[in-house]
Design a protein around this motif. Structure first.
Motif, PDB file in Angstrom:
ATOM      1  N   THR A 266       0.745  -1.027   0.153  1.00  0.00           N
ATOM      2  CA  THR A 266       0.018   0.017  -0.091  1.00  0.00           C
ATOM      3  C   THR A 266       0.946   1.189   0.003  1.00  0.00           C
ATOM      4  OG1 THR A 266      -1.466  -1.052   1.312  1.00  0.00           O
ATOM      5  CG2 THR A 266      -1.850   1.060   1.262  1.00  0.00           C
ATOM      6  N   CYS A 267       0.458   2.262  -0.805  1.00  0.00           N
ATOM      7  CA  CYS A 267       0.972   3.530  -0.817  1.00  0.00           C
ATOM      8  C   CYS A 267       0.691   4.530   0.274  1.00  0.00           C
ATOM      9  CB  CYS A 267       0.848   4.378  -2.066  1.00  0.00           C
ATOM     10  SG  CYS A 267       1.465   5.854  -2.097  1.00  0.00           S
ATOM     11  N   TYR A 268       1.793   4.652   1.272  1.00  0.00           N
ATOM     12  CA  TYR A 268       1.470   5.542   2.308  1.00  0.00           C
ATOM     13  C   TYR A 268       0.835   6.791   2.138  1.00  0.00           C
ATOM     14  CZ  TYR A 268       1.890   8.050   6.594  1.00  0.00           C
ATOM     15  OH  TYR A 268       1.589   8.709   7.677  1.00  0.00           O
ATOM     16  N   GLN A 269       1.055   7.343   0.992  1.00  0.00           N
ATOM     17  CA  GLN A 269       0.634   8.851   0.504  1.00  0.00           C
ATOM     18  C   GLN A 269      -0.880   8.567  -0.041  1.00  0.00           C
ATOM     19  OE1 GLN A 269       2.892  11.012   0.785  1.00  0.00           O
ATOM     20  NE2 GLN A 269       3.115  12.452  -0.558  1.00  0.00           N
ATOM     21  N   CYS A 270      -1.010   7.782  -0.968  1.00  0.00           N
ATOM     22  CA  CYS A 270      -2.414   7.802  -1.454  1.00  0.00           C
ATOM     23  C   CYS A 270      -3.091   6.700  -1.327  1.00  0.00           C
ATOM     24  CB  CYS A 270      -2.169   8.109  -3.072  1.00  0.00           C
ATOM     25  SG  CYS A 270      -1.743   6.480  -3.740  1.00  0.00           S
ATOM     26  N   GLY A 271      -2.567   5.516  -0.752  1.00  0.00           N
ATOM     27  CA  GLY A 271      -3.577   4.408  -0.188  1.00  0.00           C
ATOM     28  C   GLY A 271      -3.836   3.528  -1.310  1.00  0.00           C
ATOM     29  N   ARG A 284       7.799   2.611  -4.933  1.00  0.00           N
ATOM     30  CA  ARG A 284       7.612   3.574  -6.145  1.00  0.00           C
ATOM     31  C   ARG A 284       6.142   3.286  -6.356  1.00  0.00           C
ATOM     32  NH1 ARG A 284      11.504   2.781  -9.271  1.00  0.00           N
ATOM     33  NH2 ARG A 284      12.956   3.860  -8.158  1.00  0.00           N
ATOM     34  N   CYS A 285       5.403   4.247  -5.964  1.00  0.00           N
ATOM     35  CA  CYS A 285       3.892   4.174  -6.299  1.00  0.00           C
ATOM     36  C   CYS A 285       3.384   3.974  -7.774  1.00  0.00           C
ATOM     37  CB  CYS A 285       2.924   5.068  -5.531  1.00  0.00           C
ATOM     38  SG  CYS A 285       1.373   5.091  -5.614  1.00  0.00           S
ATOM     39  N   THR A 286       2.834   3.121  -8.337  1.00  0.00           N
ATOM     40  CA  THR A 286       2.326   3.348  -9.619  1.00  0.00           C
ATOM     41  C   THR A 286       1.225   4.276 -10.115  1.00  0.00           C
ATOM     42  OG1 THR A 286       1.077   1.414  -8.986  1.00  0.00           O
ATOM     43  CG2 THR A 286       3.035   0.817 -10.022  1.00  0.00           C
ATOM     44  N   THR A 287       0.632   4.774  -9.026  1.00  0.00           N
ATOM     45  CA  THR A 287      -0.310   5.460  -9.064  1.00  0.00           C
ATOM     46  C   THR A 287       0.026   7.080  -8.761  1.00  0.00           C
ATOM     47  OG1 THR A 287      -1.909   4.001  -8.275  1.00  0.00           O
ATOM     48  CG2 THR A 287      -2.944   6.308  -8.474  1.00  0.00           C
ATOM     49  N   CYS A 288       0.659   7.481  -7.710  1.00  0.00           N
ATOM     50  CA  CYS A 288       1.170   8.769  -7.479  1.00  0.00           C
ATOM     51  C   CYS A 288       2.427   9.062  -7.406  1.00  0.00           C
ATOM     52  CB  CYS A 288       0.507   9.443  -5.988  1.00  0.00           C
ATOM     53  SG  CYS A 288       1.378   8.715  -4.722  1.00  0.00           S
ATOM     54  N   GLY A 289       3.328   8.378  -7.765  1.00  0.00           N
ATOM     55  CA  GLY A 289       4.743   8.383  -7.862  1.00  0.00           C
ATOM     56  C   GLY A 289       5.423   8.476  -6.499  1.00  0.00           C
ATOM     57  N   HIS A 290       4.810   8.300  -5.406  1.00  0.00           N
ATOM     58  CA  HIS A 290       5.493   8.452  -4.148  1.00  0.00           C
ATOM     59  C   HIS A 290       6.797   7.404  -4.054  1.00  0.00           C
ATOM     60  CE1 HIS A 290       5.975   8.850   0.208  1.00  0.00           C
ATOM     61  NE2 HIS A 290       5.593   7.608   0.367  1.00  0.00           N
ATOM     62  N   GLU A 291       7.832   7.998  -3.546  1.00  0.00           N
ATOM     63  CA  GLU A 291       8.885   6.992  -3.184  1.00  0.00           C
ATOM     64  C   GLU A 291       9.517   6.971  -1.985  1.00  0.00           C
ATOM     65  OE1 GLU A 291      11.405   7.570  -7.371  1.00  0.00           O
ATOM     66  OE2 GLU A 291      12.763   6.995  -5.601  1.00  0.00           O
TER      67      GLU A 291
HETATM   68 ZN   LIG Z   1       0.628   6.643  -4.296  1.00  0.00          ZN
END
Ligand SMILES: [Zn+2]
Length: 313
Positions: A266-271, A284-291
């Motif tokens: 799970t991406c911590y940034q966007c969930g 590396r989030c495939t949706t929002c790019g959070h790393e």
């Molecule tokens: Zn994300």
């Protein structure tokens, strides 16, 4: 014997009672202090003694002060070393002042743990080395003394040597766990960690039958899983969490156990939940790019889940 007849009566596979040789018993427990045994500790007498019925007084090297009331006494053998283990009641707690800090702990394989604030706790440098020494010694022992070979002085000495290495490793690991747990408990009011399923993790993968050719099996990644399992066992996560929980309780800190499902995907940034977001040690989030470091991202998710859980209650 009793268990044998109980199982026979219940119609279960009994499993015959087996001969229990001198090397079978490694721990003897005396259920309560003063019942056949006595913890004769008078600190000002200069030495600490243990009285065991049928044996007499034994001098004990005490490694720490005894707090509370001694409830049970067990005497344990590990290799050629003997230990006395005391279980105490009414142990006074040592409540620490609040720090206002909280943390999530993700236990990992490449690093021992990652914290929600981004700290990585590496396995100590000696870890690998001691493990290699043990592996080598174990291999040498089993080559020289295969199962079923006659018991000889050399064999006994060799297995005692092996046990000694084992003991040394286990003690170093225990020390590391204690120190780490103490630091975490001192620094944080709330500690969130994942629920472990050690039994599931260390189970060998199920054989996969080949649908095209009956009687044959497909690769089930047993070797890869065995390597990972070994490291999981070695890291002794369960031991660490047990120590952490005990220390937290004693210090008046709160530990929260959360379900780790998806915490590393799970991406911590966007969930967003996506297994593809995790590439090795980087997330590396495939949706929002959070790393982020993959384990740190997981630790942050655990912390958030823990805090939500506390609020819900
Ligand atoms: Zn994300």
């Amino acid at each position: 014997m009793e268990a044998f007849f109980r199982r026979v009566k219940a119609g279960q596979t009994p499993g015959y009672p087996r001969y229990k040789g001198e090397r079978w018993f490694d721990t003897v427990v005396w259920p309560s202090d003063r019942d056949g045994c006595r913890w004769d500790s008078t600190p000002d007498a200069g030495h600490i003694r243990l009285y065991l019925q049928g044996i007499g007084h034994i001098r004990v090297h005490a490694h720490r002060c005894i707090a509370g009331r001694v409830k049970t006494i067990s005497v344990k053998r590990e290799g050629d070393a003997w230990y006395v283990i005391l279980a105490c009641d009414e142990v006074p707690t040592n409540v620490l002042p609040p720090t206002g800090r909280v943390t999530g702990i993700d236990l990992g394989v490449s690093e021992f743990a990652a914290l929600a604030d981004g700290t990585l706790i590496r396995n100590p440098a000696w870890w690998r080395q001691t493990e290699e020494r043990l592996t080598k010694a174990a291999r040498r022992h089993s080559l020289r003394y295969p199962p079923g070979c006659t018991r000889s002085k050399r064999k006994v000495r060799s297995s005692q040597n092996l046990a000694k290495i084992h003991r040394g490793n286990a003690r170093k690991r225990l020390d590391f766990h204690h120190k780490l747990a103490l630091n975490l408990v001192r620094e944080n009011d709330i500690l969130v960690h994942e629920a472990l399923n050690i039994a599931g993790m260390v189970r060998a993968p199920r054989p996969k039958p080949n649908p095209d050719r009956p009687g044959e099996f497909l690769a089930n990644r047993a070797a890869a899983k065995a390597a990972l399992n070994k490291r999981i066992l070695d890291a002794g996560w369960a031991q660490f969490l047990t120590i952490l929980t005990a220390k937290a309780e004693n210090a008046g800190r709160l530990t929260v156990v959360v379900n780790a499902r998806n915490s590393s995907r799970t991406c911590y940034q966007c969930g967003q939940v996506d297994a593809a977001s995790r590439a090795g040690i980087t997330f590396r989030c495939t949706t929002c790019g959070h790393e982020d470091h993959a384990d740190v991202n997981a630790a942050r998710n655990l912390l958030r889940a823990g805090l939500v859980l506390i609020q819900a209650e």
